[in-house]
Design a protein around this motif. Structure first.
Motif, PDB file in Angstrom:
ATOM      1  N   THR A 179       0.933  -0.961  -0.036  1.00 33.03           N
ATOM      2  CA  THR A 179      -0.006   0.040  -0.059  1.00 33.03           C
ATOM      3  C   THR A 179       0.963   1.321   0.033  1.00 33.03           C
ATOM      4  O   THR A 179       0.198   2.265   0.099  1.00 33.03           O
ATOM      5  N   ILE A 180       2.267   1.101  -0.194  1.00 35.45           N
ATOM      6  CA  ILE A 180       2.930   2.282   0.082  1.00 35.45           C
ATOM      7  C   ILE A 180       2.960   3.181  -1.404  1.00 35.45           C
ATOM      8  O   ILE A 180       3.158   2.697  -2.491  1.00 35.45           O
ATOM      9  N   GLN A 181       2.147   4.442  -1.301  1.00 27.40           N
ATOM     10  CA  GLN A 181       1.989   5.443  -2.396  1.00 27.40           C
ATOM     11  C   GLN A 181       3.055   6.279  -2.718  1.00 27.40           C
ATOM     12  O   GLN A 181       3.884   6.596  -1.891  1.00 27.40           O
ATOM     13  N   CYS A 182       3.196   6.451  -4.122  1.00 24.69           N
ATOM     14  CA  CYS A 182       3.872   7.245  -4.611  1.00 24.69           C
ATOM     15  C   CYS A 182       3.963   8.677  -4.160  1.00 24.69           C
ATOM     16  O   CYS A 182       2.741   9.021  -3.971  1.00 24.69           O
ATOM     17  N   VAL A 183       5.113   9.568  -3.974  1.00 26.36           N
ATOM     18  CA  VAL A 183       4.645  10.777  -3.609  1.00 26.36           C
ATOM     19  C   VAL A 183       4.949  11.968  -4.297  1.00 26.36           C
ATOM     20  O   VAL A 183       4.916  13.159  -4.199  1.00 26.36           O
ATOM     21  N   ALA A 184       5.184  11.479  -5.806  1.00 26.84           N
ATOM     22  CA  ALA A 184       5.490  12.468  -6.661  1.00 26.84           C
ATOM     23  C   ALA A 184       4.178  13.204  -7.007  1.00 26.84           C
ATOM     24  O   ALA A 184       2.927  12.630  -7.098  1.00 26.84           O
ATOM     25  N   LEU A 185       4.306  14.564  -7.791  1.00 22.56           N
ATOM     26  CA  LEU A 185       3.405  15.144  -8.143  1.00 22.56           C
ATOM     27  C   LEU A 185       2.847  14.924  -9.487  1.00 22.56           C
ATOM     28  O   LEU A 185       3.750  15.206 -10.372  1.00 22.56           O
ATOM     29  N   ALA A 186       1.852  14.103  -9.768  1.00 29.89           N
ATOM     30  CA  ALA A 186       1.335  14.144 -11.028  1.00 29.89           C
ATOM     31  C   ALA A 186       1.177  15.242 -12.106  1.00 29.89           C
ATOM     32  O   ALA A 186       0.329  16.040 -11.566  1.00 29.89           O
ATOM     33  N   ARG A 187       1.643  15.171 -13.025  1.00 27.69           N
ATOM     34  CA  ARG A 187       1.400  16.325 -13.865  1.00 27.69           C
ATOM     35  C   ARG A 187       0.243  16.457 -14.704  1.00 27.69           C
ATOM     36  O   ARG A 187      -0.480  17.477 -14.939  1.00 27.69           O
ATOM     37  N   THR A 188      -0.593  15.280 -14.834  1.00 25.92           N
ATOM     38  CA  THR A 188      -1.818  15.153 -15.429  1.00 25.92           C
ATOM     39  C   THR A 188      -2.823  15.654 -14.637  1.00 25.92           C
ATOM     40  O   THR A 188      -3.878  16.186 -14.902  1.00 25.92           O
ATOM     41  N   THR A 189      -2.825  15.279 -13.258  1.00 31.05           N
ATOM     42  CA  THR A 189      -4.027  15.770 -12.475  1.00 31.05           C
ATOM     43  C   THR A 189      -3.273  17.069 -11.388  1.00 31.05           C
ATOM     44  O   THR A 189      -4.515  17.307 -10.845  1.00 31.05           O
ATOM     45  N   GLY A 190      -2.210  17.004 -11.237  1.00 36.50           N
ATOM     46  CA  GLY A 190      -1.821  18.235 -10.192  1.00 36.50           C
ATOM     47  C   GLY A 190      -1.862  17.667  -8.637  1.00 36.50           C
ATOM     48  O   GLY A 190      -1.877  18.658  -7.758  1.00 36.50           O
ATOM     49  N   GLU A 191      -2.070  16.353  -8.775  1.00 33.98           N
ATOM     50  CA  GLU A 191      -2.229  15.988  -7.239  1.00 33.98           C
ATOM     51  C   GLU A 191      -1.127  14.939  -7.066  1.00 33.98           C
ATOM     52  O   GLU A 191      -0.716  14.556  -7.937  1.00 33.98           O
ATOM     53  N   ARG A 192      -1.158  14.119  -5.777  1.00 33.84           N
ATOM     54  CA  ARG A 192      -0.322  13.332  -5.551  1.00 33.84           C
ATOM     55  C   ARG A 192      -0.696  11.765  -6.557  1.00 33.84           C
ATOM     56  O   ARG A 192      -1.588  11.489  -6.723  1.00 33.84           O
ATOM     57  N   CYS A 193       0.558  11.319  -6.983  1.00 34.01           N
ATOM     58  CA  CYS A 193       0.320  10.016  -7.708  1.00 34.01           C
ATOM     59  C   CYS A 193      -0.418   8.846  -7.020  1.00 34.01           C
ATOM     60  O   CYS A 193      -0.059   8.840  -5.720  1.00 34.01           O
ATOM     61  N   LYS A 194      -1.114   8.291  -7.582  1.00 30.62           N
ATOM     62  CA  LYS A 194      -1.871   7.214  -6.701  1.00 30.62           C
ATOM     63  C   LYS A 194      -1.514   5.844  -6.801  1.00 30.62           C
ATOM     64  O   LYS A 194      -1.866   4.712  -6.440  1.00 30.62           O
TER      65      LYS A 194
END
Length: 352
Positions: A179-194
């Protein structure tokens, strides 16, 4: 540039004074840190004073006092410098250095009573008292130690947190491995990568629980017993770095300059502070293998023998007898033996 702002970013209308146009944040390719400086400047919830987080050289994070100080006024172990966004020990010979906020936080009962730090700590305490009296600041309950102050960036996690092993290091994960989630900022959504970071690279293995340092380590009953940890020994350095940066395959370090939406949540495992997360029963999904298949293609080399001295980590791959000591420890033993013989012979001469 939006129509309400000039080319240099200044507002055309006085009513927009204090505002700036929306900009896309990019990381320079030479920057080794993926965290944005604006997100790293926060206030300590224990004292209310400002502190700035930096990524450490060993994949951790450390909060610093935002202002650099003269190196001569700071003890050597507390001197830090920042290079390409990464915090490194020492002042790098520059004459000025950063200092860690936990070492000066007035909410902590400091064990180090260095007189050179007493004046600075008194200044911090007066600032904290002024914030409480004049600004209505309500501090959290006093921390148990400097570690709690340094780990304020860790988000609360409900449920199980797994322990990860790599080489001789143990890390406490921000949740279960799957369940460890990526912390990068997704450019497509502007939110945290899921996306999740795990690609089933590791295996579960039983490891020894490390002895806590100090007197507390002598009082616990479970020290020296075993626990289950998720081993990543077979990973190459760049793959392990992706895990520690908490990035998915799409946002792996080096190939993508996407900044962090939140900071990585890894902390070094401490047997006393993280006792509740020790996994003593074999996980249900543990594989019945000793090592990953990729280890079959890796030359493991000869067996390494460690020095017999308890607090020494030197070793050799040569064949040595049982109880072997490294050259440094052997020299120390010879010196002590020689001194002891002189002392014994001196006592005998005095008796005669």
């Amino acid at each position: 540039m939006p129509e309400h702002f000039n080319w240099d970013g200044s507002p055309k209308d006085e009513r927009l004074a204090g505002f700036s146009p929306a900009r896309n944040m990019w990381l320079h390719k030479s920057n080794r840190s993926t965290s944005l400086p604006g997100n790293n400047l926060v206030r300590c919830r224990y004292c209310g004073l400002r502190m700035q987080y930096f990524d450490r050289w060993d994949h951790g994070r450390i909060p610093m006092v935002p202002k650099m100080l003269p190196s001569a006024a700071v003890p050597v172990p507390m001197r830090w410098n920042v290079m390409s966004g990464i915090a490194l020990p020492g002042d790098d010979g520059a004459g000025r250095c950063f200092v860690p906020h936990p070492a000066f936080c007035p909410a902590v009962k400091h064990e180090n009573a260095d007189l050179r730090l007493a004046e600075a700590r008194a200044v911090f305490r007066r600032r904290m008292e002024r914030r409480i009296a004049e600004e209505g600041f309500i501090p959290d309950l006093p921390p148990a130690g400097e570690e709690d102050v340094a780990e304020q960036h860790i988000e609360p996690v409900e449920g199980r947190r797994h322990i990860v092993a790599y080489a001789r290091l143990l890390w406490l994960a921000p949740g279960r491995i799957d369940t460890i989630q990526c912390v990068a900022l997704a450019r497509t959504t502007g939110e945290r990568c899921k996306n999740t970071i795990s690609q089933d690279e590791g295996v579960w293995e039983e490891v020894e629980i490390p002895y806590p340092p100090g007197r507390a380590g002598q009082q616990v009953l479970w020290a020296g017993t075993t626990m289950w940890a998720y081993a990543l020994h077979a990973l190459h350095t760049d793959e392990f770095n992706r895990w520690m940066r908490q990035r998915c395959m799409q946002h792996a370090p080096g190939g993508n300059a996407a900044p962090d939406a939140v900071s990585s949540q890894w902390v070094r495992f401490d047997a006393l502070r993280h006792e509740e997360f020790i996994l003593r029963e074999r996980p249900a999904n543990a594989q019945q293998v000793l090592l990953d298949r990729r280890l079959d293609r890796i030359a493991t080399g000869p067996e390494r023998t460690e020095c017999a001295t308890s607090d020494c980590r030197n070793g050799t791959v040569s064949k040595v007898p049982k109880g072997w000591a490294c050259w440094k420890c052997a020299r120390t033993v010879k010196r002590r033996t020689r001194t002891h013989r002189k002392w014994i012979s001196g006592d005998r001469q005095d008796e005669q």
